[in-house]
Design an enzyme around this catalytic site. Structure first.
Site, PDB file in Angstrom:
ATOM      1  CE  LYS A  54      -3.876  -2.334   2.260  1.00 44.53           C
ATOM      2  NZ  LYS A  54      -4.726  -2.551   3.446  1.00 44.53           N
ATOM      3  CD  GLN A  98      -3.554  -4.312   6.543  1.00 39.77           C
ATOM      4  OE1 GLN A  98      -3.664  -3.256   5.922  1.00 39.77           O
ATOM      5  NE2 GLN A  98      -4.029  -5.452   6.067  1.00 39.77           N
ATOM      6  CG  ASP A 121      -9.434   0.534   5.272  1.00 43.04           C
ATOM      7  OD1 ASP A 121      -9.330   0.012   4.147  1.00 43.04           O
ATOM      8  OD2 ASP A 121      -8.574   0.452   6.154  1.00 43.04           O
TER       9      ASP A 121
HETATM   10  N1  GUN Z   1      -7.195  -6.389   6.344  1.00 43.66           N
HETATM   11  C1  GUN Z   1      -7.618  -7.111   5.281  1.00 43.66           C
HETATM   12  N2  GUN Z   1      -8.148  -6.302   4.341  1.00 43.66           N
HETATM   13  C2  GUN Z   1      -8.046  -5.037   4.823  1.00 43.66           C
HETATM   14  C3  GUN Z   1      -8.408  -3.767   4.300  1.00 43.66           C
HETATM   15  O1  GUN Z   1      -8.967  -3.620   3.202  1.00 43.66           O
HETATM   16  N3  GUN Z   1      -8.111  -2.700   5.101  1.00 43.66           N
HETATM   17  C4  GUN Z   1      -7.529  -2.838   6.328  1.00 43.66           C
HETATM   18  N4  GUN Z   1      -7.320  -1.711   7.042  1.00 43.66           N
HETATM   19  N5  GUN Z   1      -7.190  -3.998   6.835  1.00 43.66           N
HETATM   20  C5  GUN Z   1      -7.438  -5.100   6.085  1.00 43.66           C
END
Ligand code: GUN
Length: 297
Positions: A54, A98, A121
């Site tokens: 990311k 995350q 998110d």
């Molecule tokens: N863990 C798995 N997928 C995601 C996501 O799209 N965003 C975040 N913040 N954590 C995740």
């Protein structure tokens, strides 16, 4: 005949080039560089590699990221204090924590602490509620990426039977919602299956569009798929493998070989949904930065 692969890497590259251009224009016209605070707590290897991907994608799109790495021993109070600081930092337009968080941290409370206007998110109750009733909001990245893949690869969803396997807050529930809404990439009749579904195959075999987000390899095999169905495999599983340097390989939630022999289109793992998830995060972060201009009017 083997299913046509929906190339998430290629679609993502096209969309990222578009976003990069929009970021350049935003910088030129307003002086604003979209910024994302990225928080990783603990040292789960899969989470670490997602977060690194990311951050690299943000940099490649011309955006700024504040990368915050915290030990698994971080307290709830320490984590909330960091989120509050990012909420109050004007150069940070989005916040990503995350998931999953290490044991002992209250995930729901952490998500609630993120300011809704920085919730790129789309996980906060405010954004989830807005999505449910069709108000402008940040759509969660993986479900939005799935819809974009269907749209950009010419798959009609209107009037089709979409079956979703998995009811997580991050993927299953929101993707079912997006497929059902009255909008482009929606208008499907949706069935949501989960671990308490009896005879999963009886439902998956009815799917024109099958979204598999169970978090378990080989949840769906070829005999569970209707001939000609479009299958989107959201899973990313690390399975032991003696022939790779890392000692593992990635696989999805579908049995690729057998599903590929029956489906008309299928997403590969890796190189399917994953790159699209990151792309939608870039789009949301850009949008969060643009939204601050409107608020300043
Ligand atoms: N863990 C798995 N997928 C995601 C996501 O799209 N965003 C975040 N913040 N954590 C995740």
């Amino acid at each position: 005949m083997a299913a046509e692969l929906i190339d998430g890497k290629l679609l993502a590259a096209t969309m990222r080039a578009e976003i990069r251009q929009k970021v350049l224009e935003l910088k030129a016209t307003s002086g604003i560089t979209p910024g994302l605070g990225v928080i990783l707590v603990g040292d789960d290897p899969a989470s670490r590699s997602y977060v690194t991907a990311k951050e690299q994608a943000l940099a490649a799109a011309g955006m700024h990221s504040e990368d915050i790495r915290l030990p698994a021993s971080t307290s709830q109070e320490e984590l909330l204090a960091i989120i509050q600081r990012l909420n109050a930092t004007p150069e940070i337009h989005g916040i990503l924590v995350q998931l999953p968080l290490p044991e002992g941290l209250d995930e729901a409370a952490v998500i609630r602490a993120i300011a809704p206007e920085k919730d790129v998110d789309g996980f906060t109750p405010v954004n989830v509620g807005r999505m449910m009733i069709g108000e402008p909001c940040f759509l969660p990245c993986t479900p939005h990426g799935v819809i974009q893949m269907l749209l950009r690869s010419g798959v009609e969803t209107k009037g089709k039977h979409a079956v979703v396997v998995g009811r997580s807050n991050i993927v299953g529930k929101p993707v079912a919602q997006l497929l059902a809404r009255k909008a482009k990439g929606g208008n499907a009749t949706v069935t949501l299956c989960h671990t308490a579904t009896t005879d999963l195959a009886a439902f998956t075999r009815q799917a024109d569009i099958l979204i598999v987000a169970s978090g378990r390899p080989s949840t769906v095999t070829g005999t569970m798929v209707k001939p000609g169905a479009v299958v989107i495999d959201v899973g990313v599983n690390r399975v032991p493998c003696a022939t790779t340097k890392s000692g593992y390989r990635l696989c999805g939630d579908c049995d690729f070989e057998s599903v590929s022999a029956v489906a008309s289109k299928l997403t590969p793992v890796p190189g399917g949904v994953g790159p699209m998830t990151i792309t939608m995060l870039l789009e949301n972060t850009y949008q969060a930065a643009v939204n601050t201009l409107q608020r300043d009017l």
